[in-house]
Design an enzyme around this catalytic site. Structure first.
Site, PDB file in Angstrom:
ATOM      1  N   SER A 344       0.778  -1.278  -0.078  1.00 15.83           N
ATOM      2  CA  SER A 344      -0.219   0.030  -0.066  1.00 15.83           C
ATOM      3  C   SER A 344       0.811   1.255   0.068  1.00 15.83           C
ATOM      4  CB  SER A 344      -1.035  -0.126   1.375  1.00 15.83           C
ATOM      5  OG  SER A 344      -1.969  -1.026   1.112  1.00 15.83           O
ATOM      6  N   ASP A 368     -16.615   1.423  -1.892  1.00 14.15           N
ATOM      7  CA  ASP A 368     -15.995   0.565  -1.481  1.00 14.15           C
ATOM      8  C   ASP A 368     -16.489  -0.460  -0.572  1.00 14.15           C
ATOM      9  OD1 ASP A 368     -14.079  -1.527  -0.447  1.00 14.15           O
ATOM     10  OD2 ASP A 368     -12.436   0.101   0.240  1.00 14.15           O
TER      11      ASP A 368
END
Length: 676
Positions: A344, A368
């Site tokens: 990430s 999401d």
């Protein structure tokens, strides 16, 4: 006509025959005399011609040879230059010591000689093994050490018995010393004896360089010692001596003194380097900290490390085996040569790409639900609940995978590759260390070059998706990740990272800064960069590293990352307790500080340590505390960080500038022994 007349006539005929014979003999004699005389004259002519050739034509050559038989020119090896950190602390220097050396070609029975020497001087089994190894790498007429760092008593004992040992002698030599042992060993490197392969490579050097290395037995093998070999070596001197018929020096006739090697001053802070290495403890990983204003490397850490002193005299078999066969690979420079998926920590750069390429705006939202579907394949994110509506800022703060799955799909692999390459991903940074690897920034051309079978060479759309969250084929070094973070922190200006700050002439003490690299503006819009940096700052306020940076006396930005070491099936849940230690996820963190005018940017990975906020971010916090607040962790806090058990600092920190480390350098260090 009577008998008397006949006799008279017969006598006359005999006289004429004899006369003719005498005349023939005289003619032959005269011929022989002439031939002999000509031969003698020719011989004298040859002697005269040879004398003229030797005494006149070849006079200068033979006069020089005669002089060389009387004298010898000996190289005088210069003192090797020192290596210092940015504050002048010594990282590599020299010390003198006596060495017991053997020239194998001059010894009839080597085993018997070593056995006899062992009665006078302590020679351990490891010394014998190291000597045998040096014999394999060297020529028989080289003088090789069987024992180093002899005491005065040992020198006296051998000197009294020297007549018994032809081909054995005691020499005073300069030895390389690394006073801080394992600290920064991958940066500093080490020197070792020149092996046969290196000697063959030297044959291709220019004649001037070959002459400068006559008499030199040691050369830089790794790190700064290797990369700055010519600076550190110096200029070899020469001494002309008169010799006896036996070849021994009688007196010095003339000499040209050697010029010591230059001192190389590094950009790293050795105290910071040690702090980071201590915080890793027994764990594996790497950290690179860079000043984003100029590319100076402040810390360059690879763990585990090794003791470079082991290599100076020729490493013994046990130590070499322990280092070379260790599962932790201590000889691998993880910061320079270790490649990892960025996880990430890649997301801020993807976010910048989205803004710069006009694919998204800061306020663009993506829903999401905790997963993202591509065809029939489910890419998971934050569990079944998901994060709901996510814009650019929240995608970084909460680390939404779905946001970047969809972004990668929209961008495509080629656009992703073309945007990331100028940041340094998958490229050689150009750092002044040898051995850097490129890593992998994938695209279709890369896959065609890498794989052989046609079905492997084809790029599939589904392979693009995982690239958006720093997984898939992505593999970068911590050096590349730190350089990219520094470029982002500086507003989109890329500097070449470098470790050498300056060189210093040991004679004049004049310091010459290393040539600065031209800054490369990447042309990003200021508001795009500011949007990403503000989101990274919010990570330390309300995101994944908020707990670690609570109470910090400065503002910073960062991004945690967790990268898979092994692939986990989409239907399986990650459970570190069920995996072997080397199969667990890597912990990563990229960061910069302070927010307003960044002075340091870094990338850190702790191998197989889990979430980025648990292990990597606490190390970054204490690096910033040291550089920005002059704080050093207290022993309790340091121990907790090294075990991955501390987020924010615990206890009262120490004042870094008052720390006693590093200790004073010893003048006669103890011989290095096996590493534990």
């Amino acid at each position: 006509g009577g008998p008397a007349a006949k006799r008279l006539l017969s006598d006359r005929r005999i006289d004429l025959t004899e006369l003719r014979n005498v005349e023939a003999d005289l003619a032959r004699f005269r011929t022989r005399v002439l031939v002999a005389g000509a031969a003698v004259l020719f011989a004298f002519g040859l002697l005269a011609a040879r004398m003229i050739y030797l005494q006149i034509v070849r006079h200068d050559d033979y006069a020089a040879q005669a002089e060389s038989n009387r004298t010898a020119v000996l190289p005088v090896v210069p003192n090797r230059g020192q290596i210092l950190d940015r504050h002048g602390r010594v990282l590599a220097s020299n010390y003198s010591a006596y060495t017991l050396e053997i020239t194998p070609s001059k010894v009839e029975d080597l085993d018997a000689t070593i056995a006899a020497l062992s009665e006078l001087v302590t020679i351990e089994a490891r010394d014998k093994r190291r000597f045998r190894k040096l014999m394999e790498e060297s020529r028989s007429f080289d003088s090789l050490p069987i024992r180093t760092r002899l005491s005065d008593e040992e020198v006296a004992r051998f000197t009294a018995q020297r007549y018994r040992f032809p081909g054995v002698d005691v020499r005073a030599r300069l030895f390389r010393q690394y006073p801080h042992g394992e600290v920064a060993s991958h940066v500093i490197g080490y020197i070792g004896r020149i092996n046969q392969r290196e000697k063959e490579q030297m044959d291709d050097w220019p004649e001037e360089d070959q002459a400068n290395y006559r008499g030199t037995e040691y050369i830089g093998k790794l790190g700064i010692e290797q990369s700055f070999e010519r600076e550190l070596h110096g200029i070899t001197g020469f001494e002309r001596v008169e010799t006896s018929a036996g070849g021994r020096a009688v007196r010095s006739l003339a000499n040209t003194p050697p010029t010591p090697g230059n001192t190389v001053v590094l950009t790293i802070d050795i105290r910071l380097q040690k702090l980071v290495e201590d915080m890793f403890g027994e764990r594996r990983g790497a950290l690179v900290a860079i000043d984003p204003r100029n590319g100076e490397v402040l810390a360059f850490v690879s763990k585990p490390t090794f003791d470079p002193n082991l290599f100076v005299e020729g490493i013994d078999v046990e130590n070499w085996k322990a280092l070379n066969e260790s599962v932790d690979k201590p000889l691998l420079n993880r910061a320079l040569r270790g490649t990892y998926p960025p996880g990430s920590t890649y997301k801020p750069f993807m976010a910048l790409a989205a803004l710069e390429l006009g694919i998204r705006k800061p306020e663009t939202s993506v829903y999401d639900p905790g997963f993202w579907m591509f065809g029939n394949h489910r890419f998971r994110s934050h569990g079944d609940g998901g994060l709901g509506s996510v814009d650019l800022r929240r995608s970084i703060v909460k680390s939404s995978n779905v946001y970047y799955y969809s972004l990668a799909n929209e961008m495509g692999v080629e656009a992703m590759h073309d945007f990331m390459a100028p940041l340094g991903f998958g490229q050689l940074t150009g750092i002044d260390l040898k051995g850097e690897v490129r890593g992998v920034l994938p695209n279709q051309e890369w896959k065609r070059r890498t794989y052989k079978r046609p079905e492997q060479q084809k790029w599939y759309a589904g392979e693009t998706i995982s690239l958006g969250i720093g997984q898939g084929y992505n593999n970068f070094t911590m050096l590349q990740l730190a350089q990219a973070m520094a470029a982002l922190a500086s507003g989109g200006v890329r500097h070449t990272p470098h470790l050498a700050l300056a060189t210093e002439d040991v004679v004049t003490r004049q310091r010459t800064p290393r040539p600065s690299q031209t800054a490369q503006p990447l042309g990003y819009k200021a508001d795009h960069v500011a949007a990403v940096l503000r989101a990274m700052h919010d990570v330390t306020i309300e995101g994944t590293s908020a707990g670690v940076f609570a109470g910090a006396g400065y503002t910073s930005g960062g991004k945690t990352g967790t990268a898979q070491a092994v692939t986990i099936g989409q239907k399986d849940r990650y459970d570190a307790r069920k995996l072997e230690e080397h199969q667990r996820d890597h912990s990563l963190y990229v960061a910069f500080a302070p927010l307003e005018q960044p002075r340091v940017a870094l990338a850190v990975i702790v191998e197989n340590a889990g979430f980025g906020s648990a292990s990597a971010a606490p190390i970054a916090r204490r690096v910033f505390d040291y550089l920005l607040l002059d704080q050093y962790p207290n022993p309790q806090d340091l121990a907790a960080v090294s075990k991955g058990q501390a987020g924010r600092p615990i206890g009262t920190p120490l004042k870094a500038s008052e720390m006693p480390w590093p200790p004073e350098q010893e003048s006669t260090p103890a011989a290095p022994r096996a590493t534990p």
